[in-house]
Design a protein around this motif. Structure first.
Motif, PDB file in Angstrom:
ATOM      1  N   CYS A 295      14.216  24.660   3.837  1.00  0.00           N
ATOM      2  CA  CYS A 295      13.937  25.461   2.468  1.00  0.00           C
ATOM      3  C   CYS A 295      12.645  26.404   2.362  1.00  0.00           C
ATOM      4  O   CYS A 295      12.879  28.006   1.705  1.00  0.00           O
ATOM      5  CB  CYS A 295      14.463  25.137   1.156  1.00  0.00           C
ATOM      6  N   CYS A 298      11.904  30.493   2.983  1.00  0.00           N
ATOM      7  CA  CYS A 298      12.050  31.601   1.763  1.00  0.00           C
ATOM      8  C   CYS A 298      11.689  30.984   0.856  1.00  0.00           C
ATOM      9  O   CYS A 298      10.877  31.678  -0.128  1.00  0.00           O
ATOM     10  CB  CYS A 298      13.315  31.499   1.653  1.00  0.00           C
ATOM     11  N   HIS A 299      11.789  29.919  -0.005  1.00  0.00           N
ATOM     12  CA  HIS A 299      10.396  29.149  -1.055  1.00  0.00           C
ATOM     13  C   HIS A 299       9.836  28.851  -1.081  1.00  0.00           C
ATOM     14  O   HIS A 299       9.621  27.558  -1.479  1.00  0.00           O
ATOM     15  CB  HIS A 299      12.631  28.221  -1.212  1.00  0.00           C
ATOM     16  N   HIS A 380      22.332  35.661  -7.482  1.00  0.00           N
ATOM     17  CA  HIS A 380      22.366  36.554  -8.234  1.00  0.00           C
ATOM     18  C   HIS A 380      23.728  36.529  -9.227  1.00  0.00           C
ATOM     19  O   HIS A 380      24.070  37.831 -10.316  1.00  0.00           O
ATOM     20  CB  HIS A 380      22.811  38.139  -7.643  1.00  0.00           C
ATOM     21  N   TYR A 394      23.971  25.749   1.571  1.00  0.00           N
ATOM     22  CA  TYR A 394      23.218  25.597   2.616  1.00  0.00           C
ATOM     23  C   TYR A 394      23.206  24.133   4.095  1.00  0.00           C
ATOM     24  O   TYR A 394      23.119  24.916   5.596  1.00  0.00           O
ATOM     25  CB  TYR A 394      22.111  25.325   2.693  1.00  0.00           C
TER      26      TYR A 394
HETATM   27  C1  HEC Z   1      16.871  32.667   4.609  1.00  0.00           C
HETATM   28  C2  HEC Z   1      16.328  32.393   2.897  1.00  0.00           C
HETATM   29  C3  HEC Z   1      16.695  30.805   1.999  1.00  0.00           C
HETATM   30  C4  HEC Z   1      16.472  29.528   2.287  1.00  0.00           C
HETATM   31  C5  HEC Z   1      16.231  29.090   3.649  1.00  0.00           C
HETATM   32  C6  HEC Z   1      16.435  29.229   1.574  1.00  0.00           C
HETATM   33  N1  HEC Z   1      16.970  30.139   0.647  1.00  0.00           N
HETATM   34 FE1  HEC Z   1      17.417  29.484  -1.271  1.00  0.00          FE
HETATM   35  N2  HEC Z   1      17.539  31.479  -1.717  1.00  0.00           N
HETATM   36  C7  HEC Z   1      17.024  31.909  -1.306  1.00  0.00           C
HETATM   37  C8  HEC Z   1      17.691  33.785  -1.494  1.00  0.00           C
HETATM   38  C9  HEC Z   1      17.894  35.233  -1.076  1.00  0.00           C
HETATM   39  C10 HEC Z   1      18.648  33.843  -2.822  1.00  0.00           C
HETATM   40  C11 HEC Z   1      19.492  34.139  -3.498  1.00  0.00           C
HETATM   41  C12 HEC Z   1      20.460  34.680  -2.884  1.00  0.00           C
HETATM   42  C13 HEC Z   1      21.976  35.316  -3.825  1.00  0.00           C
HETATM   43  O1  HEC Z   1      21.399  35.695  -5.136  1.00  0.00           O
HETATM   44  O2  HEC Z   1      22.337  36.009  -3.233  1.00  0.00           O
HETATM   45  C14 HEC Z   1      19.029  31.745  -3.248  1.00  0.00           C
HETATM   46  C15 HEC Z   1      18.816  30.818  -3.531  1.00  0.00           C
HETATM   47  C16 HEC Z   1      18.699  29.455  -4.148  1.00  0.00           C
HETATM   48  C17 HEC Z   1      18.517  29.053  -5.751  1.00  0.00           C
HETATM   49  C18 HEC Z   1      19.235  29.282  -7.278  1.00  0.00           C
HETATM   50  C19 HEC Z   1      18.397  30.491  -7.945  1.00  0.00           C
HETATM   51  C20 HEC Z   1      18.407  30.801  -9.171  1.00  0.00           C
HETATM   52  O3  HEC Z   1      17.563  31.383 -10.063  1.00  0.00           O
HETATM   53  O4  HEC Z   1      19.812  31.315  -9.102  1.00  0.00           O
HETATM   54  C21 HEC Z   1      18.575  27.697  -5.483  1.00  0.00           C
HETATM   55  C22 HEC Z   1      18.865  26.676  -6.485  1.00  0.00           C
HETATM   56  C23 HEC Z   1      18.060  27.486  -3.801  1.00  0.00           C
HETATM   57  N3  HEC Z   1      17.848  29.010  -3.428  1.00  0.00           N
HETATM   58  C24 HEC Z   1      17.683  26.562  -3.270  1.00  0.00           C
HETATM   59  C25 HEC Z   1      17.332  27.059  -1.790  1.00  0.00           C
HETATM   60  C26 HEC Z   1      17.076  25.212  -0.904  1.00  0.00           C
HETATM   61  C27 HEC Z   1      17.022  24.088  -1.654  1.00  0.00           C
HETATM   62  C28 HEC Z   1      17.207  25.310   0.128  1.00  0.00           C
HETATM   63  C29 HEC Z   1      17.021  24.754   1.344  1.00  0.00           C
HETATM   64  C30 HEC Z   1      18.278  24.023   1.466  1.00  0.00           C
HETATM   65  C31 HEC Z   1      17.009  27.051   0.146  1.00  0.00           C
HETATM   66  N4  HEC Z   1      16.883  27.461  -1.076  1.00  0.00           N
HETATM   67  C32 HEC Z   1      16.835  28.044   1.363  1.00  0.00           C
HETATM   68  C33 HEC Z   1      16.752  32.032   0.227  1.00  0.00           C
HETATM   69  C34 HEC Z   1      16.666  31.515   0.301  1.00  0.00           C
END
Ligand code: HEC
Ligand code: HEC
Length: 464
Positions: A295, A298-299, A380, A394
């Motif tokens: 995670c 990016c986060h 989004h 994921y």
């Molecule tokens: C490659 C980059 C990336 C990784 C790795 C990633 N995320 Fe994300 N995450 C994003 C992006 C970009 C979005 C928004 C995507 C969209 O709206 O199309 C997102 C959206 C989210 C959201 C929704 C938030 C909202 O306000 O709508 C959550 C919850 C989340 N991710 C949790 C996680 C978790 C937990 C992990 C690990 C298991 C993870 N992400 C791994 C990039 C990433």
């Protein structure tokens, strides 16, 4: 914008007479400009028809600053505007912690990241370039237009210097919702006039050292426009304050109280501590071998100027890199009027990227306000309806069969879960090797969700 908006500057002579306004219990005292922004944020009179819509109508602090309508979240996702039948076309995202996003700029990042970062909105188009004149912004004007209002327009230099920190993306963002006909649908001049007669009108005088001027003259740059932009700066100021960015979640509190301020945290369950270790890929007693859910690719991020935080132990961890990534979200056929392929994200703002990248949202408050009867929508286009299903995505995006191979096209989340499949991404499948096949067990997925549930701020600003 300040990198530390929670730092109170000294009250300057020009506004020394201002009374100090207190927010809700536990909140810091607000300066007049912040308090002005707060009042505007909650003022439903600032819409046409009047009394229909405030910023807070789509960004409810009690629900983690998103749309407080579970029925819409479960179905069409997008917010209705003030005007009858007007609706938006993308999910409102949380505005808290958005003030930490740097001005939009080009950078050079890893292979899975679009070459841009910062700004506000899902596509970064509120650029905030006025905050750093001369920065590598694609379009310094008019998107950085708020800045001119503060740097010229007769403000005393003491105030110019003091408010310069608010001229980032979030000030530019604040110019948008009022005139937008699928949002508050009200013209600059009318906003100005409403504030002129509002019960909080004195705050404008305290913040800017004179009454609000709503005159339509001179024609080239009318006074009402300058005043409107100053209101945008006030909205930025409040949204950068500790009232909005309170860092008051259980994670923040237990981290502060922990004897060594490090994970595993005393006061967290094993499941929550495990979720943290998986999120950060930390080898620990709970997570032997250091399984990594990746995670943090990016986060993970901290306010500008603060040391990097690879283990997630910084008090001000933001849970976003404020960069743009394509994670392969499916098309949401339930948003009326938005055709497949229409919402390209960053591609709609700059052209040198593939369609499908969106700015990483913060994970702070993603679970705030959830209950048996109140559910949110995630990403989004709100295709995902729970944190559980998003983490499962994921984990298994590239593992489960595609819904299309079962003859199910444009599946909703419910249909996908029922059939144990994932739809193809709306935009051609990106080779994002950090998501798609994480090898997590069901209880590890649950631990990551439990960890995200510790990120809900316990302080909730109320309508003044
Ligand atoms: C490659 C980059 C990336 C990784 C790795 C990633 N995320 Fe994300 N995450 C994003 C992006 C970009 C979005 C928004 C995507 C969209 O709206 O199309 C997102 C959206 C989210 C959201 C929704 C938030 C909202 O306000 O709508 C959550 C919850 C989340 N991710 C949790 C996680 C978790 C937990 C992990 C690990 C298991 C993870 N992400 C791994 C990039 C990433
Ligand atoms: C009708 C619903 C609605 C209203 C009213 C509304 N917003 Fe929003 N807000 C949205 C949507 C939808 C987005 C995402 C739009 C996009 O990214 O294209 C958004 C995005 C934002 C963001 C960007 C957050 C980020 O991380 O980039 C901020 C900040 C924000 N709004 C603040 C405000 C303020 C301040 C007001 C009042 C002046 C307001 N909003 C009024 C729906 C609304």
């Amino acid at each position: 914008m300040s990198t530390k908006p929670y730092t109170r500057s000294l009250i300057l002579a020009s506004v020394a007479a201002a009374p100090v306004i207190f927010g809700p219990a536990g909140a810091d005292a607000l300066e007049p400009i912040e308090s002005l922004g707060k009042n505007i944020f909650f003022d439903e009179k600032l819409s046409i028809p009047a009394n229909k819509q405030a910023c807070a109508s789509c960004h409810d602090p009690a629900r983690g600053w998103i749309l407080p309508n579970a029925t819409i979240n479960a179905t069409t996702v997008v917010a209705p505007g003030a005007k009858p039948h007007a609706v938006g076309n993308i999910k409102p995202h949380a505005n808290a912690y958005a003030s930490f996003s740097p001005p939009f700029r080009r950078g050079s990042f890893g292979p899975f990241t679009a070459p841009w970062e910062g700004g506000n909105f899902w596509d970064g188009r509120a650029e905030g370039c006025g905050a750093t004149p001369g920065a590598d912004c694609p379009t310094a004007e008019p998107r950085g237009a708020v800045s001119a209002t503060i740097r010229s327009s007769g403000l005393p230099s003491s105030l110019q210097a003091r408010y310069a920190k608010y001229l980032g993306p979030i000030a530019d963002q604040a110019l948008n919702p009022f005139p937008n006909d699928v949002e508050q649908n009200i013209r600059e001049k009318n906003v100005c006039q409403q504030v002129k007669t509002a019960k909080y009108k004195d705050l404008y005088r305290q913040a800017y050292g004179g009454d609000i001027d709503c005159s339509p003259n001179p024609k080239a740059n009318p006074a009402c426009r300058t005043s409107f932009k100053r209101l945008a700066v006030a909205l930025a100021a409040w949204q950068a304050s500790s009232d909005v960015n309170s860092f008051s979640s259980r994670r923040d509190k237990k981290l502060a109280d922990d004897p060594d301020h490090a994970f595993p945290l005393v006061g967290f369950t094993d499941q929550e501590n495990l979720g943290h270790d998986l999120f950060y890929g930390i080898d620990s007693e709970l997570n032997r071998g250091g399984k990594d859910a990746r995670c943090t690719a990016c986060h993970n991020g901290v306010p500008r100027g603060e040391p990097a935080d690879p283990k997630g132990e910084a008090p001000k961890q933001l849970y976003t890199d404020n960069r743009f990534h394509h994670i392969g979200v499916p098309f949401n056929r339930q948003i009326q009027g938005v055709a497949k392929g229409a919402k390209t994200g960053l591609r709609a703002h700059v052209t040198d990227v593939q369609a499908g990248s969106f700015r990483t949202p913060t994970l702070r408050n993603v679970a705030k306000g959830l209950s048996a009867s109140f559910k949110k929508a995630y990403t989004h286009n709100g295709w995902f309806k729970s944190l559980e299903s998003l983490v499962h995505f994921y984990n298994t995006r590239d593992v489960l069969r595609s819904c299309e191979s079962l003859g199910i096209t444009q599946a909703t989340e419910k249909e996908a879960l029922q059939n144990n499949c994932w739809p193809a991404p709306e935009f051609p499948n990106p080779a994002v090797f950090v998501v798609g096949n994480l090898g997590l067990t069901a209880s590890e997925e649950a631990a990551i969700v439990a960890y995200m549930k510790t990120l809900s701020d316990e302080r909730t600003p109320k309508k003044p």
